[in-house]
Design an enzyme around this catalytic site. Structure first.
Site, short mmCIF file in Angstrom:
data_model
loop_
_atom_site.label_atom_id
_atom_site.label_comp_id
_atom_site.label_asym_id
_atom_site.label_seq_id
_atom_site.Cartn_x
_atom_site.Cartn_y
_atom_site.Cartn_z
N ARG A 123 45.73 39.29 45.47
CA ARG A 123 44.55 39.18 45.19
C ARG A 123 42.31 38.47 45.57
NH1 ARG A 123 48.07 38.98 40.42
NH2 ARG A 123 48.07 40.61 39.25
N LYS A 134 46.73 36.32 38.23
CA LYS A 134 47.04 36.25 36.32
C LYS A 134 47.65 35.41 35.59
CE LYS A 134 44.42 40.52 38.07
NZ LYS A 134 43.93 41.70 36.57
N ARG A 156 45.40 45.39 48.95
CA ARG A 156 46.45 44.70 48.81
C ARG A 156 47.45 46.22 47.87
NH1 ARG A 156 48.55 41.65 44.10
NH2 ARG A 156 48.72 41.78 42.40
N TYR A 178 50.08 51.49 41.77
CA TYR A 178 49.69 50.73 42.76
C TYR A 178 50.04 51.81 43.94
CZ TYR A 178 47.45 46.81 42.42
OH TYR A 178 46.36 45.29 41.78
#
Length: 167
Positions: free
Chosen positions: A32, A54, A123, A155
């Site tokens: 990220r 995160k 990403r 993703y």
């Protein structure tokens, strides 16, 4: 994609080399933007790095030789004396960079090449390319720091033909 990123660094300036190193890191390690910008110089030593993701979750990410080379090219060109405990990616004034400028630079680059490029799309490409060469979805989940397998699946549910053609 790596050829495009490599072309950025050939701009000659240390800023161009920094941008190429950062973009190569985002794409080559699936980070990220905030994870990459929080790295310190000492963090990028070796063939893997510890990333604080995160929720303050740490994960180990392998570093490809192309990433190491791009970062070293930037470090060699950087006119500022960077400290091991200091930020890896700095702006013109020698301070840690923020995400906004990087987002704008990638948007401009995308416009020049007729594609949309964001830190997040780099990403996304990382995950899609790994899946495309047969890497297990669970392994991709761990590399990306996703808590949920369904997040990783989002993703990788893309029109791969369209994505590959644009890279």
């Amino acid at each position: 994609m790596l050829a495009l990123l490599d072309d950025i660094g050939k701009g000659g300036t240390w800023i161009a080399k920094r941008d190429a190193a950062l973009f190569t890191l985002l794409y080559g390690c699936g980070l990220r933007i905030d994870e990459a910008l929080q790295l310190n110089v000492r963090d990028i030593d070796g063939d893997s790095l510890i990333v604080n993701g995160k929720g303050r979750k740490e994960r180990m990410v392998p570093v490809l030789p192309a990433v190491t080379e791009a970062v070293q090219t930037y470090l060699d060109a950087c006119p500022h004396k960077l400290k091991p405990n200091g930020p890896l990616f700095i702006g013109k004034r020698g301070r840690r960079m923020g995400a906004r400028g990087i987002q704008e630079t990638l948007a401009k680059l995308g416009t020049e090449h007729g594609i949309e490029i964001t830190p997040h799309s780099l990403r996304h490409s990382f995950a899609t390319h790994l899946l495309g060469v047969g890497v297990d979805l669970r392994a991709i989940q761990e590399l990306m720091g996703h808590a949920s397998r369904s997040t990783t699946q989002r993703y990788t549910n893309v029109d791969e033909v369209g994505l590959w053609a644009s890279l």
